[in-house]
Write a protein that holds these residues in place. Structure first.
Motif, short mmCIF file in Angstrom:
data_model
loop_
_atom_site.label_atom_id
_atom_site.label_comp_id
_atom_site.label_asym_id
_atom_site.label_seq_id
_atom_site.Cartn_x
_atom_site.Cartn_y
_atom_site.Cartn_z
N ARG A 1 -3.24 90.67 78.00
CA ARG A 1 -3.91 91.40 76.56
C ARG A 1 -3.30 92.78 76.46
O ARG A 1 -3.15 93.17 75.04
N THR A 2 -2.77 93.53 77.30
CA THR A 2 -1.91 94.62 76.92
C THR A 2 -0.90 94.45 75.87
O THR A 2 -0.66 94.98 75.08
N ARG A 3 0.02 93.39 76.62
CA ARG A 3 1.03 93.08 75.93
C ARG A 3 0.71 92.53 74.36
O ARG A 3 1.26 92.83 73.30
N LEU B 1 -0.26 95.57 72.16
CA LEU B 1 0.98 96.31 71.85
C LEU B 1 1.59 95.60 70.59
O LEU B 1 2.17 96.16 69.67
N VAL B 2 2.03 94.43 70.61
CA VAL B 2 2.60 93.33 69.80
C VAL B 2 1.97 93.49 68.37
O VAL B 2 2.60 93.67 67.44
N LYS B 3 0.82 93.49 68.52
CA LYS B 3 -0.17 93.45 67.30
C LYS B 3 -0.23 94.74 66.34
O LYS B 3 0.11 94.71 65.34
N VAL C 1 -1.94 104.03 73.89
CA VAL C 1 -1.53 104.15 75.17
C VAL C 1 -0.41 105.03 75.39
O VAL C 1 0.06 105.69 74.50
N SER C 2 -0.12 105.25 76.66
CA SER C 2 1.09 106.04 76.81
C SER C 2 2.54 105.53 76.59
O SER C 2 2.76 104.24 76.36
N TYR D 1 8.08 96.79 76.66
CA TYR D 1 8.97 96.98 75.62
C TYR D 1 9.87 97.99 75.62
O TYR D 1 9.45 98.93 75.14
N PRO D 2 11.23 97.87 76.22
CA PRO D 2 12.03 99.02 76.28
C PRO D 2 12.69 99.62 74.85
O PRO D 2 13.28 100.58 74.79
#
Length: 109
Positions: free
Chosen positions: A16-18, A21-23, A48-49, A57-58
């Motif tokens: 869900r976090t990923r 972040l992508v969206k 988010v931090s 995602y680096p």
């Protein structure tokens, strides 16, 4: 009375976090363009931090790879049922599917 929390599967929370972040990143890429969007912008908009964003995602490039992967899956899903006919008919269908899948993301791409 204290409310009991049910244990959550950390993998589902991570997924869900990923996805969040992508969206968020895709939205910013489409609004501001890839070059003008920073990882700080993405982290701030996603609430988010920056460290959490880097955990998943680096780099912005890693987010773009995720976008390409999602679009490739969508293209593949739609291209399963190509019409029978000449190579020209099939080519035109593939070109239309490509435009339909990629079009909404042209700013991000």
């Amino acid at each position: 009375m204290a409310r009991r929390r049910t244990p959550t599967d950390p993998r589902k929370k991570g997924e869900r976090t990923r996805a969040h972040l992508v969206k968020t990143a895709f939205s910013l890429f489409e609004t501001n363009g890839f070059g003008r969007t920073t990882l700080r912008d993405i982290a701030a908009r996603a609430d988010v931090s920056l460290g959490l964003l880097y955990r998943y995602y680096p780099s912005k490039d890693a987010l773009v790879v995720e976008l390409y992967e999602e679009l490739s899956k969508e293209f593949e899903r739609r291209a399963v049922k190509l019409p029978k006919g000449s190579w020209l008919v099939r080519f035109a269908t593939i070109a239309r599917i490509s435009l339909d899948v990629l079009g909404p993301h042209r700013e991000a791409l």
